[in-house]
Design an enzyme around this catalytic site. Structure first.
Site, PDB file in Angstrom:
ATOM      1  N   HIS A  77     -10.662  -5.092  10.236  1.00  0.00           N
ATOM      2  CA  HIS A  77     -11.377  -4.814   8.995  1.00  0.00           C
ATOM      3  C   HIS A  77     -12.572  -3.913   9.222  1.00  0.00           C
ATOM      4  CE1 HIS A  77      -9.067  -8.219   7.414  1.00  0.00           C
ATOM      5  NE2 HIS A  77      -9.362  -7.762   6.217  1.00  0.00           N
ATOM      6  N   GLU A 123       0.798  -1.236   0.000  1.00  0.00           N
ATOM      7  CA  GLU A 123       0.000   0.000   0.000  1.00  0.00           C
ATOM      8  C   GLU A 123       0.820   1.269   0.000  1.00  0.00           C
ATOM      9  OE1 GLU A 123      -0.844  -2.627   1.644  1.00  0.00           O
ATOM     10  OE2 GLU A 123      -2.930  -3.004   1.142  1.00  0.00           O
TER      11      GLU A 123
END
Lengths: 435, 307
Positions: B112, B43
């Site tokens: 998450h 990322e």
């Protein structure tokens, strides 16, 4: 992919080398001869395994000065450079010389100005490493990109940013290349393709990778065949233990991006010795792990750097993908002007000063005489005097500059209680608006 | 992407897989692998790559497979997306869009289920919007792509299945404007993203009980649309903020401060704020339900506020 130890004249199989097959003049000869960490390698060069000798290991377990002494000893074991055939013309030689002198003199002037209170904060000087910047950047053309770290003054200068603009930026003046908003660690120039100037290490490598991606995109998606820009990312030995380095090596290799990763291995990350921080200090070896050539070159010799640069840049431009180049170099000053200046290998590397080495080469091969070189120094001194005068005389940024440039579209400051965009408020341009 | 060939998408599984929430489905077949780039799991580096590409002329859209993963890209988002335009003295623009699903889903576990909007709101130089309906998702996405500023577009894991009729003709939403969802006169309810739907659900019950709430979806999390919000407060004099992010340092905390600064004289009561609990989102369904604001809590708060 070929590692440095493979027995071939060039590490780029497709290219017919511009230099002769005489391996003693090859810039990559330093891989085949013991390089800086050679005494740590017991196994044969081609095996690629790295096993520290027991006594070296116990030494490195002791304190930093023992490490430094170990590093010094390794450095001392490097063979003396052999005499080369002439590989450059007079014009090229003088361009290289002038660029390195500009870099060195500029940094020396920075030190003076810093201690006189004209610039503040963190200023990281490039003294000693000029061969890397000059060697690579002088092989680039307009449209190519350079990405650097906080040690970026000389990269900007080599790429063509005027000394006046860099000095003004350091003085924090409105005429600086970044309007005084960036400072020493954030030299950017759209005109000259300098993509920064970054304070955190490793941060610039993905940016350079992105510029290389754009180059490929322009060719393959926008179908613009005339574009063949390459990117060069400069960073240090400390960065080579950072995730972004490895992530970008992977992506650049995966997509065959036109980028050259240049490691300026000066053995020290502030006070952390490269050997104490890195399991395998041979950074060039990490290229082949991703399927790209890894090259080790003597970064104190601008001609050797240049030869490697020419091949790596040509490779990138052709579309054959990235190269990892580890330049063995050294900084003659402390990490920054606020840090102590007492590294142990200084004396050894001072003897390999890249500017003196090139000077000697030019004189020995009758490419220039003392007077020409002296006049270059004089000219550079004048450029710097002018740069300092310009910076001194330049205005400080006005308050109105505070809110400009935060957003490319200042509507980003949003809508105020009165229904108007905040940037439409008259006091916005004065820099005093409530945002 | 059809309109401007410089627009490209990058992220994990955006290409061949069509996106883990199918947002980019079909795009790789249509536009090719370089315009819809499947990245390795890196990322920070691919966000930085998007910055470099944007600086040199492209208009990339970075997808965080889950917003939470963008924590790994914080270095690039803060330093380069947010600040590079400024530190370069305005020389380089960074027209990136960073988007991805965040928020609490259905038992996805703590990592998450993160709400990064509050973490990003302090970064100077970024704009941040949250979409909540198919209509504003499309309009905000277009606006974000066309903006010269770096924009974070917060989507929500549970809202991808919403269905709505949207206009065939081209439209673009405004990145800086809030949306008046339901006009009213008793109380101003400020909300965004999934909580808009919880508020609407609570509103049904409230309206039946005779309340008349004005519901505003703030849309722009950074900067706040103080005009729309202010006009409402001047009318109702009472504010309830309903948000999904954590109480501490959340969007609501910031919004309360802004309202106090600008509309203190118009308030008849302290600003109420319903936020998620300051806990990592538990896996167990019952506990997870208790961490986010539910419609009955909203009804109760309005009753408390309005009497």
């Amino acid at each position: 992919m070929a590692s440095c130890h493979a027995p071939q004249a060039s590490f780029f199989p497709q290219i017919s080398p511009p230099f002769s097959a005489d391996t003693s003049s090859s810039p990559i000869v330093s891989c085949r001869f013991p390089c800086r960490y050679a005494s740590l390698q017991v196994s044969s060069p081609s095996s690629g395994t790295f096993v520290p000798r027991a006594e070296e290991k116990t030494k490195t377990e002791r304190n930093i000065f023992a490490c430094a002494a170990t590093a010094s000893r390794l450095v001392a074991e490097k063979p003396a450079p052999t005499k080369k055939k002439t590989t450059i013309t007079k014009e090229e030689g003088l361009v290289l010389y002038e660029d390195m002198v500009l870099g060195r003199s500029f940094e020396d002037m920075c030190a003076q100005m810093y201690y006189r209170g004209k610039m503040f904060g963190f200023v990281h000087l490039y003294n000693g490493q000029e061969a890397v910047s000059t060697g690579f950047i002088k092989c680039l053309k307009e449209g190519d990109f350079v990405c650097s770290t906080y040690r970026d003054h000389v990269h900007a200068l080599s790429k063509g940013v005027p000394a006046r603009s860099v000095m003004s930026e350091l003085f924090g003046k409105a005429t600086g290349v970044c309007r005084g908003q960036g400072g020493s660690m954030h030299m950017f120039s759209k005109e000259h393709g300098v993509l920064g100037g970054f304070a955190f290490i490793g941060e610039g490598i993905p940016v350079a990778t992105g510029a290389a991606f754009k180059s490929k995109y322009e060719k393959e998606v926008l179908k613009n065949d005339k574009v063949d820009a390459v990117s060069v990312a400069f960073f240090g030995d400390g960065t080579c233990n950072n995730g972004q380095f490895f992530e970008c090596l992977n992506m650049a290799a995966l997509w065959k991006l036109p980028i050259i990763f240049v490691v300026e291995n000066n053995l020290w990350a502030i006070g952390m010795s490269h050997i104490r921080a890195t399991s395998d200090p041979n950074i060039w070896k990490k290229g082949p792990a991703f399927g790209i050539p890894g090259v080790h070159v003597d970064g104190m010799d601008v001609l050797k750097v240049r030869e490697v640069a020419i091949e790596a840049i040509a490779r990138a431009r052709r579309g054959d993908g990235p190269t990892l180049v580890e330049c063995e170099t050294y900084r003659f000053r402390g990490h920054s002007l606020a840090d102590p200046d007492e590294l142990p290998e200084k004396a050894h590397y001072a003897a390999r000063d890249p500017i003196l080495a090139l000077k000697k080469y030019l004189l020995q091969h009758n490419l220039a005489d003392e007077n020409e070189l002296k006049s270059i120094q004089t000219r550079i001194d004048e450029v710097l005097e002018d740069a300092v005068d310009f910076a001194e005389a330049s205005p400080l940024p006005p308050r109105s500059q505070l809110l400009e440039n935060v957003f490319a579209d200042p509507k980003g400051f949003g809508i105020g209680p009165d229904g108007r965009y905040r940037c439409e408020d008259p006091s916005f341009t004065a820099g005093t608006a409530q945002v | 992407m059809e309109r401007d060939p410089r627009v490209c998408v990058l992220g994990e599984d955006v290409g061949h897989y069509g996106g883990s929430y199918k947002v980019t489905k079909g795009l790789a077949e249509k536009f090719g692998d370089l315009r819809v780039l499947d990245t390795p799991i890196a990322e920070n580096s691919f966000t930085g790559m998007a910055v470099g590409a944007a600086m040199t002329g492209l208009r990339p859209i970075v997808e965080g497979m889950n917003m939470g993963f963008l924590l790994l890209a914080y270095n690039q988002i803060s330093n380069n997306c947010g600040m590079l335009h400024y530190t370069s003295g305005g020389q380089f623009t960074i027209p990136v869009v960073i988007r991805g699903p965040g928020g609490v889903g259905r038992q996805l576990g703590a990592e998450h289920s993160q709400r990064l909007e509050s973490y990003f709101q302090s970064v100077p130089g970024l704009q941040m919007v949250a979409c909540s309906t198919p209509y504003n998702a499309k309009g905000l996405m277009k606006a974000a792509i066309r903006s010269e500023n770096p924009v974070i577009l917060c989507e929500h894991v549970l809202l991808y299945n919403l269905k709505e009729r949207i206009p065939d003709e081209e439209y673009v939403c405004c990145l800086e404007r809030a949306e008046l969802v339901r006009p009213g006169k008793d109380v101003t309810i400020l909300t965004y993203s999934r909580m808009r739907h919880h508020v609407l659900q609570a509103a049904k019950s409230l309206i039946n009980k005779g309340y008349d709430p004005e519901i505003i979806d703030i849309i722009s999390l950074k900067p706040f649309d103080l005009h729309t919000i202010g006009n409402s407060i001047k009318k109702t004099h009472k504010v309830l903020i309903v948000e999904e992010c954590m109480r501490t340092g959340g969007i609501g905390a910031s919004l309360r401060a802004s309202i106090m600064d600008n509309f203190w004289d118009y308030l008849d009561a302290p600003i109420m704020c319903l936020s998620s609990q300051d806990v990592p989102t538990p896996y167990a369904g019952t506990l997870e339900e208790a961490t986010v604001v539910q419609p009955p809590q909203i009804v109760k708060a309005i009753k408390q506020l309005c009497g």
